[in-house]
Write a protein that holds these residues in place. Sequence first.
Motif, PDB file in Angstrom:
ATOM      1  N   PRO A  15      19.697  20.438 -31.393  1.00 25.74           N
ATOM      2  CA  PRO A  15      19.443  19.604 -30.203  1.00 25.74           C
ATOM      3  C   PRO A  15      18.294  20.137 -29.358  1.00 25.74           C
ATOM      4  O   PRO A  15      17.655  19.389 -28.629  1.00 25.74           O
ATOM      5  CB  PRO A  15      20.764  19.672 -29.430  1.00 25.74           C
ATOM      6  CG  PRO A  15      21.786  20.119 -30.425  1.00 25.74           C
ATOM      7  CD  PRO A  15      21.056  20.998 -31.397  1.00 25.74           C
ATOM      8  N   GLU A  16      18.057  21.463 -29.416  1.00 24.12           N
ATOM      9  CA  GLU A  16      16.968  22.165 -28.743  1.00 24.12           C
ATOM     10  C   GLU A  16      17.136  22.282 -27.234  1.00 24.12           C
ATOM     11  O   GLU A  16      16.852  23.321 -26.656  1.00 24.12           O
ATOM     12  CB  GLU A  16      15.606  21.533 -29.045  1.00 24.12           C
ATOM     13  CG  GLU A  16      15.288  21.387 -30.519  1.00 24.12           C
ATOM     14  CD  GLU A  16      15.085  22.691 -31.261  1.00 24.12           C
ATOM     15  OE1 GLU A  16      15.208  23.769 -30.649  1.00 24.12           O
ATOM     16  OE2 GLU A  16      14.818  22.640 -32.474  1.00 24.12           O
ATOM     17  N   GLY A  17      17.606  21.227 -26.554  1.00 23.68           N
ATOM     18  CA  GLY A  17      17.797  21.268 -25.103  1.00 23.68           C
ATOM     19  C   GLY A  17      19.216  20.886 -24.741  1.00 23.68           C
ATOM     20  O   GLY A  17      19.828  20.032 -25.389  1.00 23.68           O
ATOM     21  N   GLY A  18      19.743  21.496 -23.686  1.00 22.27           N
ATOM     22  CA  GLY A  18      21.136  21.254 -23.319  1.00 22.27           C
ATOM     23  C   GLY A  18      21.365  19.952 -22.578  1.00 22.27           C
ATOM     24  O   GLY A  18      22.428  19.340 -22.704  1.00 22.27           O
ATOM     25  N   SER A  19      20.400  19.499 -21.798  1.00 22.44           N
ATOM     26  CA  SER A  19      20.595  18.288 -20.996  1.00 22.44           C
ATOM     27  C   SER A  19      19.770  17.143 -21.561  1.00 22.44           C
ATOM     28  O   SER A  19      18.753  17.347 -22.238  1.00 22.44           O
ATOM     29  CB  SER A  19      20.175  18.539 -19.539  1.00 22.44           C
ATOM     30  OG  SER A  19      18.766  18.682 -19.438  1.00 22.44           O
ATOM     31  N   GLU A  20      20.187  15.929 -21.250  1.00 19.31           N
ATOM     32  CA  GLU A  20      19.429  14.764 -21.697  1.00 19.31           C
ATOM     33  C   GLU A  20      18.032  14.764 -21.072  1.00 19.31           C
ATOM     34  O   GLU A  20      17.051  14.389 -21.713  1.00 19.31           O
ATOM     35  CB  GLU A  20      20.168  13.476 -21.337  1.00 19.31           C
ATOM     36  CG  GLU A  20      19.459  12.228 -21.828  1.00 19.31           C
ATOM     37  CD  GLU A  20      20.211  10.956 -21.498  1.00 19.31           C
ATOM     38  OE1 GLU A  20      19.620   9.878 -21.645  1.00 19.31           O
ATOM     39  OE2 GLU A  20      21.384  11.049 -21.071  1.00 19.31           O
ATOM     40  N   ARG A  21      17.923  15.203 -19.817  1.00 16.02           N
ATOM     41  CA  ARG A  21      16.622  15.223 -19.161  1.00 16.02           C
ATOM     42  C   ARG A  21      15.649  16.133 -19.889  1.00 16.02           C
ATOM     43  O   ARG A  21      14.494  15.740 -20.162  1.00 16.02           O
ATOM     44  CB  ARG A  21      16.772  15.694 -17.710  1.00 16.02           C
ATOM     45  CG  ARG A  21      15.467  15.584 -16.897  1.00 16.02           C
ATOM     46  CD  ARG A  21      15.507  16.455 -15.639  1.00 16.02           C
ATOM     47  NE  ARG A  21      15.431  17.873 -15.957  1.00 16.02           N
ATOM     48  CZ  ARG A  21      14.282  18.513 -16.215  1.00 16.02           C
ATOM     49  NH1 ARG A  21      13.129  17.863 -16.211  1.00 16.02           N
ATOM     50  NH2 ARG A  21      14.290  19.793 -16.496  1.00 16.02           N
ATOM     51  N   ILE A  22      16.079  17.343 -20.233  1.00 13.20           N
ATOM     52  CA  ILE A  22      15.156  18.280 -20.876  1.00 13.20           C
ATOM     53  C   ILE A  22      14.830  17.819 -22.287  1.00 13.20           C
ATOM     54  O   ILE A  22      13.724  18.057 -22.809  1.00 13.20           O
ATOM     55  CB  ILE A  22      15.721  19.726 -20.857  1.00 13.20           C
ATOM     56  CG1 ILE A  22      14.587  20.752 -21.042  1.00 13.20           C
ATOM     57  CG2 ILE A  22      16.774  19.931 -21.932  1.00 13.20           C
ATOM     58  CD1 ILE A  22      13.646  20.836 -19.876  1.00 13.20           C
ATOM     59  N   ARG A  23      15.758  17.112 -22.932  1.00  9.73           N
ATOM     60  CA  ARG A  23      15.453  16.586 -24.264  1.00  9.73           C
ATOM     61  C   ARG A  23      14.415  15.469 -24.186  1.00  9.73           C
ATOM     62  O   ARG A  23      13.620  15.283 -25.107  1.00  9.73           O
ATOM     63  CB  ARG A  23      16.738  16.118 -24.967  1.00  9.73           C
ATOM     64  CG  ARG A  23      17.650  17.275 -25.375  1.00  9.73           C
ATOM     65  CD  ARG A  23      18.725  16.838 -26.352  1.00  9.73           C
ATOM     66  NE  ARG A  23      19.675  15.897 -25.785  1.00  9.73           N
ATOM     67  CZ  ARG A  23      20.762  16.225 -25.098  1.00  9.73           C
ATOM     68  NH1 ARG A  23      21.035  17.509 -24.863  1.00  9.73           N
ATOM     69  NH2 ARG A  23      21.589  15.300 -24.628  1.00  9.73           N
ATOM     70  N   ARG A  24      14.385  14.725 -23.093  1.00 13.25           N
ATOM     71  CA  ARG A  24      13.309  13.744 -22.901  1.00 13.25           C
ATOM     72  C   ARG A  24      11.973  14.459 -22.690  1.00 13.25           C
ATOM     73  O   ARG A  24      10.931  14.020 -23.168  1.00 13.25           O
ATOM     74  CB  ARG A  24      13.606  12.825 -21.721  1.00 13.25           C
ATOM     75  CG  ARG A  24      14.699  11.804 -21.992  1.00 13.25           C
ATOM     76  CD  ARG A  24      14.602  10.631 -21.012  1.00 13.25           C
ATOM     77  NE  ARG A  24      14.617  11.062 -19.621  1.00 13.25           N
ATOM     78  CZ  ARG A  24      15.705  11.220 -18.876  1.00 13.25           C
ATOM     79  NH1 ARG A  24      16.903  10.976 -19.415  1.00 13.25           N
ATOM     80  NH2 ARG A  24      15.628  11.615 -17.627  1.00 13.25           N
ATOM     81  N   VAL A  25      11.998  15.557 -21.962  1.00 15.77           N
ATOM     82  CA  VAL A  25      10.774  16.331 -21.723  1.00 15.77           C
ATOM     83  C   VAL A  25      10.174  16.802 -23.048  1.00 15.77           C
ATOM     84  O   VAL A  25       8.959  16.708 -23.268  1.00 15.77           O
ATOM     85  CB  VAL A  25      11.061  17.534 -20.800  1.00 15.77           C
ATOM     86  CG1 VAL A  25       9.860  18.484 -20.759  1.00 15.77           C
ATOM     87  CG2 VAL A  25      11.414  17.062 -19.391  1.00 15.77           C
ATOM     88  N   ILE A  26      11.003  17.296 -23.939  1.00 18.60           N
ATOM     89  CA  ILE A  26      10.497  17.848 -25.204  1.00 18.60           C
ATOM     90  C   ILE A  26      10.420  16.797 -26.303  1.00 18.60           C
ATOM     91  O   ILE A  26       9.991  17.087 -27.415  1.00 18.60           O
ATOM     92  CB  ILE A  26      11.348  19.043 -25.670  1.00 18.60           C
ATOM     93  CG1 ILE A  26      12.781  18.622 -26.001  1.00 18.60           C
ATOM     94  CG2 ILE A  26      11.328  20.155 -24.624  1.00 18.60           C
ATOM     95  CD1 ILE A  26      13.635  19.760 -26.556  1.00 18.60           C
ATOM     96  N   ASN A  27      10.837  15.560 -25.996  1.00 11.49           N
ATOM     97  CA  ASN A  27      10.819  14.436 -26.944  1.00 11.49           C
ATOM     98  C   ASN A  27      11.757  14.687 -28.129  1.00 11.49           C
ATOM     99  O   ASN A  27      11.441  14.365 -29.268  1.00 11.49           O
ATOM    100  CB  ASN A  27       9.404  14.145 -27.457  1.00 11.49           C
ATOM    101  CG  ASN A  27       9.257  12.694 -27.867  1.00 11.49           C
ATOM    102  OD1 ASN A  27       9.727  11.797 -27.178  1.00 11.49           O
ATOM    103  ND2 ASN A  27       8.602  12.456 -28.995  1.00 11.49           N
ATOM    104  N   LYS A  28      12.883  15.275 -27.844  1.00 12.94           N
ATOM    105  CA  LYS A  28      13.917  15.489 -28.857  1.00 12.94           C
ATOM    106  C   LYS A  28      15.097  14.614 -28.456  1.00 12.94           C
ATOM    107  O   LYS A  28      16.072  15.066 -27.844  1.00 12.94           O
ATOM    108  CB  LYS A  28      14.329  16.967 -28.894  1.00 12.94           C
ATOM    109  CG  LYS A  28      15.303  17.290 -30.013  1.00 12.94           C
ATOM    110  CD  LYS A  28      14.592  17.607 -31.308  1.00 12.94           C
ATOM    111  CE  LYS A  28      15.552  18.070 -32.372  1.00 12.94           C
ATOM    112  NZ  LYS A  28      14.894  18.646 -33.533  1.00 12.94           N
ATOM    113  N   MET A  29      15.021  13.347 -28.806  1.00 10.42           N
ATOM    114  CA  MET A  29      15.991  12.395 -28.276  1.00 10.42           C
ATOM    115  C   MET A  29      17.267  12.362 -29.109  1.00 10.42           C
ATOM    116  O   MET A  29      17.463  11.514 -29.981  1.00 10.42           O
ATOM    117  CB  MET A  29      15.362  11.011 -28.168  1.00 10.42           C
ATOM    118  CG  MET A  29      14.358  10.917 -27.030  1.00 10.42           C
ATOM    119  SD  MET A  29      14.964  11.645 -25.485  1.00 10.42           S
ATOM    120  CE  MET A  29      16.397  10.614 -25.181  1.00 10.42           C
ATOM    121  N   VAL A  30      18.098  13.334 -28.838  1.00  9.38           N
ATOM    122  CA  VAL A  30      19.425  13.413 -29.431  1.00  9.38           C
ATOM    123  C   VAL A  30      20.424  13.337 -28.285  1.00  9.38           C
ATOM    124  O   VAL A  30      20.466  14.222 -27.434  1.00  9.38           O
ATOM    125  CB  VAL A  30      19.603  14.733 -30.206  1.00  9.38           C
ATOM    126  CG1 VAL A  30      21.034  14.865 -30.709  1.00  9.38           C
ATOM    127  CG2 VAL A  30      18.611  14.816 -31.357  1.00  9.38           C
TER     128      VAL A  30
END
Length: 670
Positions: free
Chosen positions: A393-408
């Motif tokens: 998942p790379e990032g713990g929060s949905e917000r940070i996953r949007r930042v890194i473009n890892k949309m899981v």
Amino acid sequence: MKSPPVSRFGADLYPGRVRVESVFDRLEPLLPRVSKPVQYVGGELNATAKAWDDAAIRWCLMYPDAYEVGLPNQGVQILYEILNEQPDVLAERTYAVWPDLEELMREHDIPQFTVDSHRPVGAFDVLGLSFATELGYTNMLGALDLAGIPLHAVDRTDDHPIVLAGGHAAFNPEPIADFLDAAVLGDGEEAVLEITEAIRRWKAEGRPGGREELLLRLAESGGVYVPRFYDVTYGPDGTISEVVPNRDRVPYRVFKRTTMELDDWPYPKKPLVPLAESVHERMSVEIFRGCTRGCRFCQAGMITRPVRERSIEGIGEMVQRGLEATGFEEVGLLSLSSADHSEIAEITKGLADRYEGTNTGLSLPSTRVDAFNIDLANELSRNGRRSGLTFAPEGGSERIRRVINKMVSEEDLIRTVSAAFANGWRQVKLYFMCGLPTETDEDVLQIAEMAKQVIRAGREVSGRKDIRCTISIGGFVPKPHTPFQWASQCDPDTIDERLRKLRQEINTDRSLGRNIGMRYHDGKPTMVEGLLSRGDRRIGRVIERVWREGGRFDGWNEYFSFERWMSCAAAELEPLGVDVHWFTTRERGEAEVLPWDHLDSGLDKEWLWADWQDALDAREQDDCRWTPCFDCGVCPTMGTDIEVGPTGRKLLPISPVGQGSPVSNPAFNG
């Protein structure tokens, strides 16, 4: 007549006069005194031994780490085989020697040697180094010194090997520019053959113009970077003013090499089988290159565009040939995101059908949550090898996953792991990063909640209490040629503090926390990696000083010294008006000339900047394999397009293999 110079290892420095006999007679008595001596003896299954005098061009290929890490490296194995297929070319391998053997080699005047024939590395025409990570730079200096090759390219004569870098780290070779003669960006299959031909012609013509002319011939092609032919100037604020060629025949920009038709390059055909334990005890087949997911942190995904798939038939042939040549019992289907191959279901089912009833198992590296399905997992584990599942998942929060473009989404993850736990799996590993751009403590603490949700879901669907979730966390390092190349790197103390809080958060509920494992990397090595990753030529003096003060194997915890790196950096950089934080925690501006701007990865810099702005606004971008082009620049630069299936073809059964084959099916051998 004046005698030719002699190295401190007793070898003449002129080609044709270099004593290239094996050093094994001198090495062998020392091996009982060192750890893991078998790694130095050579003779692996599928290794190649060729006569020195029959070769016109001689390559030494090095992975600058220990044998156990370097031998499985696909890049080195591919080039080793391609070069040795040429009738008049010889290629051998060398790896970094452990400090215990290095000390003895220096004591007994034994040079850096190849494991194939134990020939001195300094006798070869080319020393090609493959850098997967920047932390191998000090090992390179150790090998050069042991080989009797001057550390600085400017001090080498016509009679020293061309020191050539490749691999992902070569997309910014500026920190080691003083030590390199040349670098190749991108894929090496065609590049090494073209370089070989250029050296062959230069030799056949009587070496006109010496080393300088050979390097000019390589540089003027536009596909080989020769640092000495580019001058770098700096402004009063420490930033780069410009990088310009200093020879008329040298282009302003150097382009990356891209091998488009993977089926034309089915290597390695006969993978090497290590004598000593290695990090990957399997045969690997690369099923495609490139990635268009657009994860903003991922240098590999950016620099290997466009996507190029190997065909289902090509994969099947490589698996069959490799298994029969090696006897391995596991096949790794490798790529940056293997489950994204457009025919992955047909590939895994076809291979599982083909090898059912044998000892052959299949594996994928870390898969994306949204590309995983239980049918795929069942095919991979059909032979009973049901290990844990790994997702990133790379990032713990949905917000940070949007930042890194890892949309899981967390819902996707829970749905996926629930299906796995319901079908008999008991453990899941999740990969995350800490220190991402715009990250807060809360983003990291949400990793704990995600892990707890995994345990809860697993217990609910399986009815068992022995469900486990391991979270593995690494520090984020901004990389060149990515949208994050302008980002500020998080300092190690902040990373360590966030991870301490995360561990506390995991343990707030002991009934769940005891089933959650947490592994993380110290934040300090990531700071050094960041210094080397985005550094310029001024970093070379830091690397050399670290090596002279004992730096070796910086990717290994037991040898890495943060204090040594920081003290050497302070001593070398402060007189220049910059420091470690200037290269790492400082955010860059749009107009700044970056050290690698003259090295063309195919990506448009304006597109990368726009994607960086989208990251700061937490806006995701879709995968361009399935949506309209986003104008990243790669396809027009390459003069091509994404190569993607599906083809609709099936993997045909193979003919019965012979009695005693490592993949023989008892049903065939009745």
